[in-house]
Design an enzyme around this catalytic site. Structure first.
Site, PDB file in Angstrom:
ATOM      1  N   TYR A  18     -10.441  15.228   6.192  1.00  0.00           N
ATOM      2  CA  TYR A  18     -10.203  13.734   6.101  1.00  0.00           C
ATOM      3  C   TYR A  18     -11.443  12.932   6.136  1.00  0.00           C
ATOM      4  O   TYR A  18     -11.659  12.267   5.419  1.00  0.00           O
ATOM      5  CB  TYR A  18      -9.159  13.253   7.319  1.00  0.00           C
ATOM      6  CG  TYR A  18      -8.631  12.105   7.123  1.00  0.00           C
ATOM      7  CD1 TYR A  18      -7.636  11.636   6.364  1.00  0.00           C
ATOM      8  CD2 TYR A  18      -9.414  10.978   7.751  1.00  0.00           C
ATOM      9  CE1 TYR A  18      -7.202  10.532   6.330  1.00  0.00           C
ATOM     10  CE2 TYR A  18      -9.022   9.746   7.754  1.00  0.00           C
ATOM     11  CZ  TYR A  18      -7.803   9.241   7.054  1.00  0.00           C
ATOM     12  OH  TYR A  18      -7.440   8.040   6.869  1.00  0.00           O
ATOM     13  N   HIS A  22     -13.418  10.696   3.265  1.00  0.00           N
ATOM     14  CA  HIS A  22     -13.506   9.152   3.494  1.00  0.00           C
ATOM     15  C   HIS A  22     -14.853   9.089   3.490  1.00  0.00           C
ATOM     16  O   HIS A  22     -15.462   8.032   2.927  1.00  0.00           O
ATOM     17  CB  HIS A  22     -12.873   8.770   4.598  1.00  0.00           C
ATOM     18  CG  HIS A  22     -11.388   8.378   4.587  1.00  0.00           C
ATOM     19  ND1 HIS A  22     -10.598   9.407   4.323  1.00  0.00           N
ATOM     20  CD2 HIS A  22     -10.910   7.149   4.291  1.00  0.00           C
ATOM     21  CE1 HIS A  22      -9.352   8.923   3.918  1.00  0.00           C
ATOM     22  NE2 HIS A  22      -9.458   7.508   4.159  1.00  0.00           N
ATOM     23  N   TYR A  41     -12.556  -2.851   7.717  1.00  0.00           N
ATOM     24  CA  TYR A  41     -11.354  -1.821   7.596  1.00  0.00           C
ATOM     25  C   TYR A  41     -11.782  -0.487   8.419  1.00  0.00           C
ATOM     26  O   TYR A  41     -13.042   0.077   7.787  1.00  0.00           O
ATOM     27  CB  TYR A  41     -11.140  -1.342   6.215  1.00  0.00           C
ATOM     28  CG  TYR A  41      -9.936  -0.763   6.025  1.00  0.00           C
ATOM     29  CD1 TYR A  41      -9.157  -0.075   6.773  1.00  0.00           C
ATOM     30  CD2 TYR A  41      -9.551  -0.367   4.779  1.00  0.00           C
ATOM     31  CE1 TYR A  41      -8.066   0.492   6.614  1.00  0.00           C
ATOM     32  CE2 TYR A  41      -8.375   0.410   4.345  1.00  0.00           C
ATOM     33  CZ  TYR A  41      -7.696   0.967   5.228  1.00  0.00           C
ATOM     34  OH  TYR A  41      -6.569   2.007   4.997  1.00  0.00           O
ATOM     35  N   TRP A  76      -5.838   7.839  -5.343  1.00  0.00           N
ATOM     36  CA  TRP A  76      -6.320   8.431  -4.047  1.00  0.00           C
ATOM     37  C   TRP A  76      -5.110   8.757  -3.179  1.00  0.00           C
ATOM     38  O   TRP A  76      -5.344  10.094  -2.534  1.00  0.00           O
ATOM     39  CB  TRP A  76      -6.795   6.948  -3.397  1.00  0.00           C
ATOM     40  CG  TRP A  76      -7.462   7.244  -1.986  1.00  0.00           C
ATOM     41  CD1 TRP A  76      -6.822   6.867  -0.955  1.00  0.00           C
ATOM     42  CD2 TRP A  76      -8.486   7.916  -1.539  1.00  0.00           C
ATOM     43  NE1 TRP A  76      -7.542   7.440   0.142  1.00  0.00           N
ATOM     44  CE2 TRP A  76      -8.731   8.090  -0.136  1.00  0.00           C
ATOM     45  CE3 TRP A  76      -9.767   8.327  -2.370  1.00  0.00           C
ATOM     46  CZ2 TRP A  76      -9.959   8.548   0.449  1.00  0.00           C
ATOM     47  CZ3 TRP A  76     -10.663   8.889  -1.777  1.00  0.00           C
ATOM     48  CH2 TRP A  76     -10.943   8.936  -0.265  1.00  0.00           C
ATOM     49  N   TRP A  77      -4.099   8.381  -3.296  1.00  0.00           N
ATOM     50  CA  TRP A  77      -2.839   8.858  -2.746  1.00  0.00           C
ATOM     51  C   TRP A  77      -2.622  10.530  -3.138  1.00  0.00           C
ATOM     52  O   TRP A  77      -2.500  11.207  -2.034  1.00  0.00           O
ATOM     53  CB  TRP A  77      -1.692   8.255  -2.913  1.00  0.00           C
ATOM     54  CG  TRP A  77      -1.544   6.783  -2.319  1.00  0.00           C
ATOM     55  CD1 TRP A  77      -2.086   6.186  -1.662  1.00  0.00           C
ATOM     56  CD2 TRP A  77      -0.553   5.886  -2.647  1.00  0.00           C
ATOM     57  NE1 TRP A  77      -1.753   4.888  -1.190  1.00  0.00           N
ATOM     58  CE2 TRP A  77      -0.583   4.607  -1.969  1.00  0.00           C
ATOM     59  CE3 TRP A  77       0.559   5.795  -3.474  1.00  0.00           C
ATOM     60  CZ2 TRP A  77       0.169   3.808  -1.964  1.00  0.00           C
ATOM     61  CZ3 TRP A  77       1.531   4.653  -3.648  1.00  0.00           C
ATOM     62  CH2 TRP A  77       1.288   3.410  -2.881  1.00  0.00           C
TER      63      TRP A  77
END
Length: 104
Positions: A18, A22, A41, A76-77
């Site tokens: 993860y 990112h 964010y 992206w999902w």
């Protein structure tokens, strides 16, 4: 300006992956979010529960959670679906968190 927080769920054993994904966030995704008014964010990981806590600010009324119709977001999902709890459309399962305190 609007602040928003929500939680998502990381599958066990995928925290490094993860972070890796990112760290190399797609420039077109970052630009789309920024152009859409999303800024400041951050996503945090609770290692005891594998819950991801996200918080963001937006310049308008729309947040990243409202951008699901965008093909970049959908791609992206799909890219993240193997390491997160997702809905049938591969969007991450998210639970909005109400703000109960804020201090500037």
């Amino acid at each position: 300006m609007k602040r928003e927080a929500f939680k998502m769920f990381l599958k066990p054993g995928f925290e490094k992956e993860y972070e890796k994904r990112h760290a190399a966030i797609w420039p077109e995704l970052k630009k789309m979010l920024s152009d859409g008014g999303v800024y400041d964010y951050s996503i945090y990981w609770d290692k005891d529960t594998n819950i991801l806590f996200a918080c963001q600010k937006t310049k308008g009324e729309e947040s990243s959670q409202d951008m699901g119709a965008n093909p970049i977001v959908q791609k992206w999902w799909d890219y993240m679906a193997d390491i997160m709890e997702v809905n049938p459309d591969n969007s991450p399962v998210t639970i909005p968190l109400p703000e109960v305190f804020h201090m500037d």
